[in-house]
Scaffold this active site. Sequence first.
Site, PDB file in Angstrom:
ATOM      1  N   LYS A 175       0.978  -1.320  -0.303  1.00 28.70           N
ATOM      2  CA  LYS A 175       0.383   0.263  -0.167  1.00 28.70           C
ATOM      3  C   LYS A 175       0.682   1.403   0.338  1.00 28.70           C
ATOM      4  O   LYS A 175       1.580   1.176   1.251  1.00 28.70           O
ATOM      5  CB  LYS A 175      -0.913   0.029   1.481  1.00 28.70           C
ATOM      6  CG  LYS A 175      -1.513   1.323   0.785  1.00 28.70           C
ATOM      7  CD  LYS A 175      -2.857   1.731   2.253  1.00 28.70           C
ATOM      8  CE  LYS A 175      -1.978   2.850   2.944  1.00 28.70           C
ATOM      9  NZ  LYS A 175      -2.179   3.542   1.893  1.00 28.70           N
ATOM     10  N   CYS A 284      13.293  10.626   7.222  1.00 31.10           N
ATOM     11  CA  CYS A 284      12.792  10.312   8.022  1.00 31.10           C
ATOM     12  C   CYS A 284      14.237  10.482   8.679  1.00 31.10           C
ATOM     13  O   CYS A 284      14.620  10.429  10.433  1.00 31.10           O
ATOM     14  CB  CYS A 284      12.823   9.385   8.092  1.00 31.10           C
ATOM     15  SG  CYS A 284      14.074   7.723   7.525  1.00 31.10           S
ATOM     16  N   GLU A 381       9.073  16.640  14.861  1.00 27.89           N
ATOM     17  CA  GLU A 381       9.611  16.317  13.818  1.00 27.89           C
ATOM     18  C   GLU A 381       9.284  16.846  12.856  1.00 27.89           C
ATOM     19  O   GLU A 381       8.201  17.031  12.641  1.00 27.89           O
ATOM     20  CB  GLU A 381       9.882  14.861  13.210  1.00 27.89           C
ATOM     21  CG  GLU A 381      10.233  14.618  11.694  1.00 27.89           C
ATOM     22  CD  GLU A 381       9.535  13.053  11.544  1.00 27.89           C
ATOM     23  OE1 GLU A 381       8.242  12.589  11.415  1.00 27.89           O
ATOM     24  OE2 GLU A 381      10.429  12.486  10.656  1.00 27.89           O
TER      25      GLU A 381
END
Length: 478
Positions: A175, A284, A381
Amino acid sequence: MQIPDALWLAGQARSSASGGWLELIDPSTEEVWHRVPAAGTAEVDEAAALADETFRNGVWSAASPYQRATVLFRLAALLREHSEDLARMEARNVGKPIADARDEVLGAAKAFEYYAGGISRFGGETIPVSGGGFDFTLRVPIGVVAAIVPWNFPCPMAAWKCAPALATGNSVILKPASLTPLTALALGPLAEEAGLPAGVLQILAGRGSAIGDYLVQHPLVRKIAFTGETATGARILSLAAADIKRVSLELGGKSPNVIFADADVETAAARAPLAVFGNTGQDCCARSRVIVEASVYDRFLDAFVAATEALVLGEPLDEATQVGPLVSAGQRATSEDYLALARSECGRVVCGGERLRRKGWFLTPAIVDGLPSDSRVAQEEIFGPVACVLPFGTEDEAVALANGVRYGLSGSLWTRDLDRALRLSRRLECGVLSVNTNSSVHLEAPFGGLKQSGMGRDLGMEALRLYTEVRNIYVASA
Ligand code: NAD
């Protein structure tokens, strides 16, 4: 190669689906340029039933490692053959520089080659048990794997999960993120051409909000391999707990870039911009907490700002571009909100944070200093082109700053002192630490985070463990 406009189910393209449509907007023009069907729960049911059936009938799960490797090597060759088309599609879909997109597509091909080559050397062990007889372990595939990936590195993330999952004999439902489904969808026809049996790999573009929970909780799905936000990962973990599904999570980060005065400060400063602003900060591993020894702070900051201002912002398809637009209007707005917050927290925006006078979700890379380490901008973040610079006095202070976040994904340490490098390699809480460089990812080495950056390791032979169970067999001796 045509730009995919269909889901991939039962070894065939499916050009409409129950979830409506996903309109893809080009981040550098803000215009809709393509659309693909969105899977709904009906397609999830269908995909899960097909994947379960192929797993049980052994068409792939019982194939020999050599047979599986042959198919995966062919798939890698097809990815290489179509790499330019795939890279251009990815650059346009994500807004990333074409040179980066090319590296990523080739990285995906290498991942299939690596696991095709590695699978025949991955197995169980024999164990000298005290009761005599013969004891050995088998590494067996788990079953139906849901591989759920984010929008920032769509092609490599899909490969990092599909390659080891398929190599070990699982069936997969991939996905991709709803913003960036194209290179994942392109894998379907290529896998079929490579000889992957129909029904072993299904690819469902769709909204996480519409099918995420349903897919994760589907009774036929036995393993979830997820990359994305920490909050989504936590939700998946709790949903998967109900029937003890296997879960591996690659989550967010707020990674430190620690520069000591004894380092090659000029090189560290020259490399720092792409370590945080590469992929427009949507990485990330972005080294977004730049932690600098006070005695070289001003020298470093000047060089860091100069190198940042020299980055080439522009069209993703322009060969010279180093930094493209953000992926969406929302992602740019988030970065701008954090910059406003930084100002209100008495931070100083030393450079950047401006829109370009043109269409597209561009934002010039921003460096902020003067913020306390526990401010939101220095802790959360941002996933955009915003870096915080923080000074330190002693080695202990540097460690406390580097570790003082809830994440523990990547990190860099710059020093010429070997003893210090070895000492801090143990103390810094990073799943992936780079010394005197900012490079995080090596296909052959485990990649993943500590603390709230995740659990389990992608890449290297370590990833093969994520997609297998250990079974123990004991044979009594007469
Ligand atoms: P996200 O968590 O919003 O989405 C990731 C994927 O999960 C998408 O495919 C999305 O549709 C799906 N999803 C959303 N809700 C779901 C649910 N309830 N159940 C199941 N699936 C669901 O993340 P994103 O915004 O696409 O990606 C950015 C994040 O990914 C950042 O936090 C970044 O740090 C992280 N990331 C981590 C790594 C790593 O290796 N650690 C690598 C790349 C990105």
